[in-house]
Design a protein around this motif. Structure first.
Motif, PDB file in Angstrom:
ATOM      1  N   GLN A 274       0.889  -1.159  -0.055  1.00  0.00           N
ATOM      2  CA  GLN A 274       0.004  -0.156  -0.085  1.00  0.00           C
ATOM      3  C   GLN A 274       0.990   1.188  -0.109  1.00  0.00           C
ATOM      4  O   GLN A 274       0.541   2.259   0.788  1.00  0.00           O
ATOM      5  N   GLN A 292      -1.332  -3.791  -3.555  1.00  0.00           N
ATOM      6  CA  GLN A 292      -2.343  -3.035  -3.443  1.00  0.00           C
ATOM      7  C   GLN A 292      -3.599  -3.355  -3.394  1.00  0.00           C
ATOM      8  O   GLN A 292      -4.069  -4.398  -4.092  1.00  0.00           O
ATOM      9  N   THR A 293      -4.601  -2.373  -3.030  1.00  0.00           N
ATOM     10  CA  THR A 293      -5.976  -2.820  -2.872  1.00  0.00           C
ATOM     11  C   THR A 293      -6.651  -1.796  -3.981  1.00  0.00           C
ATOM     12  O   THR A 293      -6.295  -0.871  -4.112  1.00  0.00           O
TER      13      THR A 293
END
Length: 455
Positions: A274, A292-293
């Motif tokens: 992130q 990562q989201t």
């Protein structure tokens, strides 16, 4: 002599340089590792799946920790778990369409719930309303789509009766006193939990065929371990655990969260999580994958609305490759087992761009230093095909861009999306530069790509 050695050691610590050669637990050479990792470094793009009981709570995968829930309070999510729309074939098709080459799914997250039919626990999907080994279905679906198969397995376990307290455990969030730690740890045996992990990883790495990637998560830093409130290599038995993993799956690729930094072969890749695109430059030249989201949570979070835009997602992918790394993007399916509409929409937008521009991603890395980056743009490079890719972040209103110092270095230029030729000529003010002419109308892509064939 002793004083001199102490001085060398001190200077090395200050500079961050290793004093002595790292330890090595196996016998693999650098060339063998490079060959083993080749498919992964060529792929550049994968999908993470975080799925578990927390999907029912729909308010963060750390809901048990955040709300200090006991096993008894958390039980309702186990009792209600029945993802009737669970269809990993659909997941794998969406990942493949978006240009992803591999998938990694949670087999057990920190909550301790297992999505596979482990004989070492009753806390598993086959004992819920699902009555299914969800990991087996996932493996079969991913493999059928020609994608590489990855497992995530949490080293933390907030459900297991022998897992000892640390500062992430739900039961110590209100009362952090040593007395509470001692009270909760009474009767717990971390050695038994270590064996439990070994048993479950043996199941995962023997019962499902070839597994390509293993994500083990996670260890505290040394400061957290010294406080006595965090766990590391000794707690997990990391050296022996990694040896077991490599024995069961010799070709597998393993991440770096076992706290084995002093071992040269303690991990295959780093995992910046992130982080911003600006921070990714720190990993230039290393072997890494940023996780990562799409939004601000790994698990399904119904009311969370900080979803990344299409441009932000493209920037993550391009910046990762332009610094020699991979991107793995996470989807948290709903409790019914399907992708949230916002995730599907994001994947569809990536699919359109990747269909047209994936040659600038697959098999690519950072450009050689001899190629300067045009202003406001980014470069990726394929050494095998001798192609350089210019990612046009700011499409020029004037219809031209300057390729600094590129004179004599290229023999053809075209848009990658349709292979249509782009004309160029030497700069009138600097003969070492080339002026590339672009059409007034920007191609229908958020970030168009120019493919340069090199001499």
């Amino acid at each position: 002599m002793l004083k001199k050695l102490k001085l060398i050691f001190l200077l090395a610590l200050i500079s961050g340089s290793p004093v002595f050669a790292q330890k090595q637990s196996g016998t693999e050479t650098d060339a063998q590792k490079q060959k083993r990792m080749e498919w992964w470094t060529d792929s550049r793009f994968g999908m993470f799946i975080h799925f578990g009981l927390y999907s029912g709570a729909a308010r963060h995968e750390w809901v048990k920790h955040n709300e200090h829930l006991s096993n008894e309070q958390y039980q309702k999510y186990f009792d209600q778990f029945n993802p009737d729309y669970f269809d990993p074939t659909k997941w794998a098709k969406e990942a493949k369409a978006a240009g992803m080459k591999y998938m990694v799914m949670t087999t057990k997250h920190h909550e301790g719930f297992c999505l596979f039919d482990s004989k070492y626990t009753d806390y598993k999907s086959t004992n819920t309303g699902a009555k299914r080994d969800l990991v087996r279905e996932y493996v079969n679906a991913v493999r059928a789509q020609g994608l590489k198969v990855g497992f995530y397995y949490s080293l933390l376990d907030w459900h297991h009766p022998d897992y000892t307290m640390d500062d992430a455990h739900p039961l110590v969030q209100v009362d952090t006193s040593q007395a509470n730690y001692d009270r909760l740890n009474k009767g717990r045996d971390m050695a038994k939990y270590r064996q439990y992990m070994r048993n479950q990883l043996t199941e995962l790495l023997t019962n499902y065929g070839k597994i390509d990637v293993l994500w083990l998560d996670w260890s505290w830093d040394k400061k957290g371990q010294r406080r006595g409130r965090g766990k590391g290599a000794k707690d997990w038995g990391s050296v022996e655990l990694l040896k077991l993993v490599r024995k069961l799956q010799p070709g597998i690729i393993v991440n770096n969260r076992l706290d084995l930094n002093e071992y040269k072969d303690g991990a295959d890749f780093e995992t910046p999580e992130q982080v911003s695109t600006a921070e990714l430059a720190k990993y230039h030249g290393k072997t890494w994958e940023t996780c990562q989201t799409f939004s601000g949570s790994w698990g399904y979070y119904r009311d969370e609305n900080t979803w990344k835009t299409h441009r932000q997602l493209l920037d993550l992918l391009i910046t990762s490759v332009s610094n020699g790394g991979n991107l793995i993007l996470n989807v948290g399916p709903t409790a019914r087992g399907e992708f949230d509409y916002r995730a599907t929409r994001a994947l569809d937008s990536l699919a359109t761009w990747m269909h047209a521009n994936n040659r600038a991603i697959y098999n690519c890395t950072f450009a050689p230093d001899t190629y300067k980056v045009p202003e406001n743009d980014k470069l990726t490079y394929n050494a095998k095909t001798k192609r350089l890719y210019v990612h046009l972040y700011d499409y020029p209103a004037g219809g031209t861009i300057t390729l600094p110092g590129y004179a004599g270095k290229i023999k053809y230029a075209a848009f990658l999306n349709d292979a249509s030729e782009l004309l160029y000529k030497p700069s009138a003010t600097n003969p070492d530069d080339l002026i590339l002419t672009l059409p007034a109308k920007k191609p229908l892509y958020e970030i168009p790509v120019v493919e340069l064939t090199l001499n």
